[in-house]
Write a protein that holds these residues in place. Structure first.
Motif, PDB file in Angstrom:
ATOM      1  N   THR A 219       0.672  -1.069  -0.010  1.00  0.00           N
ATOM      2  CA  THR A 219       0.048   0.073  -0.011  1.00  0.00           C
ATOM      3  C   THR A 219       0.999   1.242   0.052  1.00  0.00           C
ATOM      4  O   THR A 219       0.535   2.301  -0.651  1.00  0.00           O
ATOM      5  N   ALA A 220       1.807   1.278   0.738  1.00  0.00           N
ATOM      6  CA  ALA A 220       2.682   2.404   0.724  1.00  0.00           C
ATOM      7  C   ALA A 220       3.451   2.620  -0.487  1.00  0.00           C
ATOM      8  O   ALA A 220       3.599   3.648  -0.885  1.00  0.00           O
ATOM      9  N   ARG A 221       3.787   1.569  -1.242  1.00  0.00           N
ATOM     10  CA  ARG A 221       4.465   1.831  -2.510  1.00  0.00           C
ATOM     11  C   ARG A 221       3.482   2.135  -3.617  1.00  0.00           C
ATOM     12  O   ARG A 221       3.632   2.955  -4.549  1.00  0.00           O
ATOM     13  N   ALA A 222       2.044   1.900  -3.444  1.00  0.00           N
ATOM     14  CA  ALA A 222       1.074   2.126  -4.372  1.00  0.00           C
ATOM     15  C   ALA A 222       0.796   3.588  -4.166  1.00  0.00           C
ATOM     16  O   ALA A 222       0.147   4.430  -5.149  1.00  0.00           O
ATOM     17  N   LYS A 223       0.982   4.426  -2.946  1.00  0.00           N
ATOM     18  CA  LYS A 223       0.873   5.667  -2.904  1.00  0.00           C
ATOM     19  C   LYS A 223       1.856   6.528  -3.285  1.00  0.00           C
ATOM     20  O   LYS A 223       1.658   7.811  -3.173  1.00  0.00           O
ATOM     21  N   GLY A 224       3.050   5.910  -3.849  1.00  0.00           N
ATOM     22  CA  GLY A 224       4.106   6.683  -4.589  1.00  0.00           C
ATOM     23  C   GLY A 224       5.235   7.179  -3.574  1.00  0.00           C
ATOM     24  O   GLY A 224       6.026   8.020  -4.235  1.00  0.00           O
ATOM     25  N   ILE A 225       5.111   6.459  -2.521  1.00  0.00           N
ATOM     26  CA  ILE A 225       6.146   6.708  -1.557  1.00  0.00           C
ATOM     27  C   ILE A 225       7.495   6.517  -1.895  1.00  0.00           C
ATOM     28  O   ILE A 225       7.436   5.336  -2.710  1.00  0.00           O
ATOM     29  N   LYS A 226       8.870   7.053  -1.939  1.00  0.00           N
ATOM     30  CA  LYS A 226       9.831   6.902  -2.056  1.00  0.00           C
ATOM     31  C   LYS A 226      10.333   5.451  -1.365  1.00  0.00           C
ATOM     32  O   LYS A 226       9.923   5.283  -0.524  1.00  0.00           O
ATOM     33  N   GLU A 227      10.977   4.853  -2.473  1.00  0.00           N
ATOM     34  CA  GLU A 227      11.419   3.124  -2.094  1.00  0.00           C
ATOM     35  C   GLU A 227      12.310   3.246  -0.757  1.00  0.00           C
ATOM     36  O   GLU A 227      12.204   2.397   0.310  1.00  0.00           O
ATOM     37  N   ARG A 228      13.152   4.302  -0.655  1.00  0.00           N
ATOM     38  CA  ARG A 228      13.970   4.369   0.667  1.00  0.00           C
ATOM     39  C   ARG A 228      13.036   4.560   1.761  1.00  0.00           C
ATOM     40  O   ARG A 228      13.427   4.172   2.760  1.00  0.00           O
ATOM     41  N   THR A 229      12.024   5.479   1.633  1.00  0.00           N
ATOM     42  CA  THR A 229      11.565   5.803   2.671  1.00  0.00           C
ATOM     43  C   THR A 229      10.618   4.637   3.036  1.00  0.00           C
ATOM     44  O   THR A 229      10.361   4.366   4.519  1.00  0.00           O
ATOM     45  N   VAL A 230      10.053   3.857   2.316  1.00  0.00           N
ATOM     46  CA  VAL A 230       9.345   2.543   2.354  1.00  0.00           C
ATOM     47  C   VAL A 230      10.273   1.734   3.368  1.00  0.00           C
ATOM     48  O   VAL A 230       9.612   0.928   4.081  1.00  0.00           O
ATOM     49  N   LEU A 231      11.324   1.446   2.907  1.00  0.00           N
ATOM     50  CA  LEU A 231      12.254   0.367   3.208  1.00  0.00           C
ATOM     51  C   LEU A 231      12.755   0.682   4.816  1.00  0.00           C
ATOM     52  O   LEU A 231      12.751   0.169   5.897  1.00  0.00           O
ATOM     53  N   PHE A 232      13.099   1.945   4.968  1.00  0.00           N
ATOM     54  CA  PHE A 232      13.825   2.424   6.196  1.00  0.00           C
ATOM     55  C   PHE A 232      12.774   3.186   7.085  1.00  0.00           C
ATOM     56  O   PHE A 232      13.007   3.002   8.531  1.00  0.00           O
ATOM     57  N   ARG A 233      11.706   3.562   6.701  1.00  0.00           N
ATOM     58  CA  ARG A 233      10.786   4.063   7.777  1.00  0.00           C
ATOM     59  C   ARG A 233       9.655   3.345   8.118  1.00  0.00           C
ATOM     60  O   ARG A 233       9.076   3.095   9.156  1.00  0.00           O
ATOM     61  N   HIS A 234       8.884   2.351   7.175  1.00  0.00           N
ATOM     62  CA  HIS A 234       7.739   1.526   7.353  1.00  0.00           C
ATOM     63  C   HIS A 234       8.342   0.372   7.463  1.00  0.00           C
ATOM     64  O   HIS A 234       7.891  -0.477   8.535  1.00  0.00           O
ATOM     65  N   ALA A 235       9.101  -0.326   6.718  1.00  0.00           N
ATOM     66  CA  ALA A 235       9.467  -1.926   6.865  1.00  0.00           C
ATOM     67  C   ALA A 235      10.418  -2.221   7.993  1.00  0.00           C
ATOM     68  O   ALA A 235      10.278  -2.989   8.792  1.00  0.00           O
ATOM     69  N   LEU A 236      11.574  -1.065   8.038  1.00  0.00           N
ATOM     70  CA  LEU A 236      12.606  -1.413   9.023  1.00  0.00           C
ATOM     71  C   LEU A 236      12.193  -1.177  10.339  1.00  0.00           C
ATOM     72  O   LEU A 236      12.419  -1.784  11.476  1.00  0.00           O
ATOM     73  N   ARG A 237      11.018  -0.067  10.537  1.00  0.00           N
ATOM     74  CA  ARG A 237      10.754  -0.082  11.897  1.00  0.00           C
ATOM     75  C   ARG A 237      10.088  -1.439  12.494  1.00  0.00           C
ATOM     76  O   ARG A 237      10.165  -1.447  13.612  1.00  0.00           O
ATOM     77  N   ASN A 238       9.157  -2.029  11.649  1.00  0.00           N
ATOM     78  CA  ASN A 238       8.765  -3.111  12.241  1.00  0.00           C
ATOM     79  C   ASN A 238       9.321  -4.487  12.255  1.00  0.00           C
ATOM     80  O   ASN A 238       9.152  -5.330  12.980  1.00  0.00           O
ATOM     81  N   ALA A 239      10.477  -4.388  11.190  1.00  0.00           N
ATOM     82  CA  ALA A 239      11.462  -5.564  11.370  1.00  0.00           C
ATOM     83  C   ALA A 239      12.273  -5.499  12.473  1.00  0.00           C
ATOM     84  O   ALA A 239      12.892  -6.469  12.929  1.00  0.00           O
ATOM     85  N   MET A 240      12.475  -4.234  13.253  1.00  0.00           N
ATOM     86  CA  MET A 240      13.272  -3.887  14.321  1.00  0.00           C
ATOM     87  C   MET A 240      12.617  -4.464  15.694  1.00  0.00           C
ATOM     88  O   MET A 240      13.282  -4.633  16.718  1.00  0.00           O
ATOM     89  N   LEU A 241      11.310  -4.642  15.445  1.00  0.00           N
ATOM     90  CA  LEU A 241      10.758  -5.057  16.787  1.00  0.00           C
ATOM     91  C   LEU A 241      11.190  -6.398  17.431  1.00  0.00           C
ATOM     92  O   LEU A 241      11.433  -6.590  18.694  1.00  0.00           O
ATOM     93  N   PRO A 242      11.321  -7.215  16.533  1.00  0.00           N
ATOM     94  CA  PRO A 242      11.888  -8.699  17.262  1.00  0.00           C
ATOM     95  C   PRO A 242      13.239  -8.647  17.588  1.00  0.00           C
ATOM     96  O   PRO A 242      13.675  -9.320  18.573  1.00  0.00           O
ATOM     97  N   ALA A 243      13.969  -7.355  17.217  1.00  0.00           N
ATOM     98  CA  ALA A 243      15.339  -7.116  17.542  1.00  0.00           C
ATOM     99  C   ALA A 243      15.484  -6.764  18.948  1.00  0.00           C
ATOM    100  O   ALA A 243      16.609  -6.846  19.316  1.00  0.00           O
ATOM    101  N   ILE A 244      14.499  -6.136  19.274  1.00  0.00           N
ATOM    102  CA  ILE A 244      14.331  -5.756  20.731  1.00  0.00           C
ATOM    103  C   ILE A 244      14.661  -6.676  21.706  1.00  0.00           C
ATOM    104  O   ILE A 244      15.272  -6.449  22.723  1.00  0.00           O
ATOM    105  N   THR A 245      14.460  -7.944  21.398  1.00  0.00           N
ATOM    106  CA  THR A 245      14.738  -9.067  22.366  1.00  0.00           C
ATOM    107  C   THR A 245      16.141  -9.265  22.507  1.00  0.00           C
ATOM    108  O   THR A 245      16.582  -9.607  23.624  1.00  0.00           O
TER     109      THR A 245
END
Length: 317
Positions: A219-245
């Motif tokens: 959905t974020a990509r379909a809105k035209g958001i830059k790929e860098r923003t999608v990766l590091f702001r949307h995807a990485l933020r959620n991917a970091m959650l398990p790393a908190i362990t």
């Protein structure tokens, strides 16, 4: 939150008491000690020292005495160094902290960047090269990497010093001292980063692969958001959650994970002090260090739980 923290603090006290009993019994029941293994002492002098240090008392009395003093901040007296254990910790632990916190920072930064790019370019030549290098770094022993880099950069190229924290006989002060320490810590930091970045990169790569397939990323990509923003702001933020362990294991790892590295590079840290004490069976210092790691482990686990709650509002403690 306050009820949860109070309950966890009670658990922490119980766990640390159980850990203290196990640690004390582990070292106390191990055959031999610093006095017994000292061949320079006569049998009469050994018996006198065992009486002075209380080694001939019942095990339960020795534990209660040690625990009572530990609760007042006294972890005993190092038999080999002839100094209080906490004094030795204060002299050496900050050197280990400097080395460990620097390597941890670079390890996480490099692992995050490589893990994100590798997941984004899955099955590309970059991803394949990263996986090969990761398995290579994880399969080579730390002492081999350390000795190889000393041979290459210190002996052959003479770019970096082979060990120590400062140059022998140096009287550097101020910024000159800071630069000298940074120069000496370059090689051990490189080795520790190489050892830690492999498994952490695989962890972030696996998490990113799961996240970037989610609907909200499309959905974020379909809105035209830059790929860098999608990766590091949307995807990485959620991917970091398990790393908190992993944060709960990083805190004790700052001091317990560099034992061999400090020995190889002659770094005056708590790890090298522990290895020296283990060789001569200086049990008061060994018990104090092990108890110190146990306290850090419990505190790190608590911080991990709290950070997970802060980072993910869906989690309720």
């Amino acid at each position: 939150m306050s009820t949860y923290l109070l309950r966890r603090l009670i658990y922490m006290v119980v766990i640390l008491l159980a850990a203290s009993l196990f640690i004390f019994c582990l070292y106390a029941l191990t055959p031999g000690d610093f006095i017994t293994n000292n061949l320079k002492l006569s049998p009469e002098r050994k018996a006198e020292l065992r009486e002075i240090y209380g080694f001939n008392k019942p095990l339960i009395d020795r534990y209660l005495n040690w625990m009572g003093r530990a609760l007042h901040g006294d972890f005993g007296f190092s038999l080999a160094q002839q100094k209080p254990v906490l004094t030795l910790f204060n002299e050496y632990v900050w050197n280990s902290f400097l080395l460990a916190i620097t390597s941890t920072f670079f390890t996480w930064v490099i692992a995050v960047i490589i893990g994100v790019v590798s997941a984004y370019r899955q099955y590309s030549w970059f991803d394949s090269l990263v996986m090969v290098l990761i398995f290579a770094a994880m399969s080579i022993p730390s002492f081999f990497i350390g000795l190889f880099l000393i041979k290459l950069f210190a002996v052959d190229l003479r770019w970096l010093p082979p060990g120590g924290m400062t140059t022998t006989g140096s009287n550097a002060a101020g910024w000159a001292y800071v630069l000298e320490v940074l120069h000496h810590m370059t090689l051990p930091v490189i080795v520790m980063v190489l050892l830690g970045v492999g498994s952490l990169t695989r962890y972030f790569r696996s998490n990113m692969l799961d996240v970037i397939r989610q609907d909200y990323i499309r959905t974020a990509r379909a809105k035209g958001i830059k790929e860098r923003t999608v990766l590091f702001r949307h995807a990485l933020r959620n991917a970091m959650l398990p790393a908190i362990t992993l944060v709960g294991f990083e805190l004790p790892g700052l001091f317990g994970g560099s034992l061999i590295i400090e020995k190889i590079f002659n770094w005056p840290g708590i790890g090298q002090l522990y290895m020296q004490s283990f060789t001569v069976r200086d049990y008061p210092l060994l018990m104090g260090f092990t108890m110190f790691i146990a306290v850090l482990t419990v505190i790190g686990t608590l911080l991990s739980d709290i950070l997970y709650h802060v980072a993910d509002p869906r989690v309720r403690l």
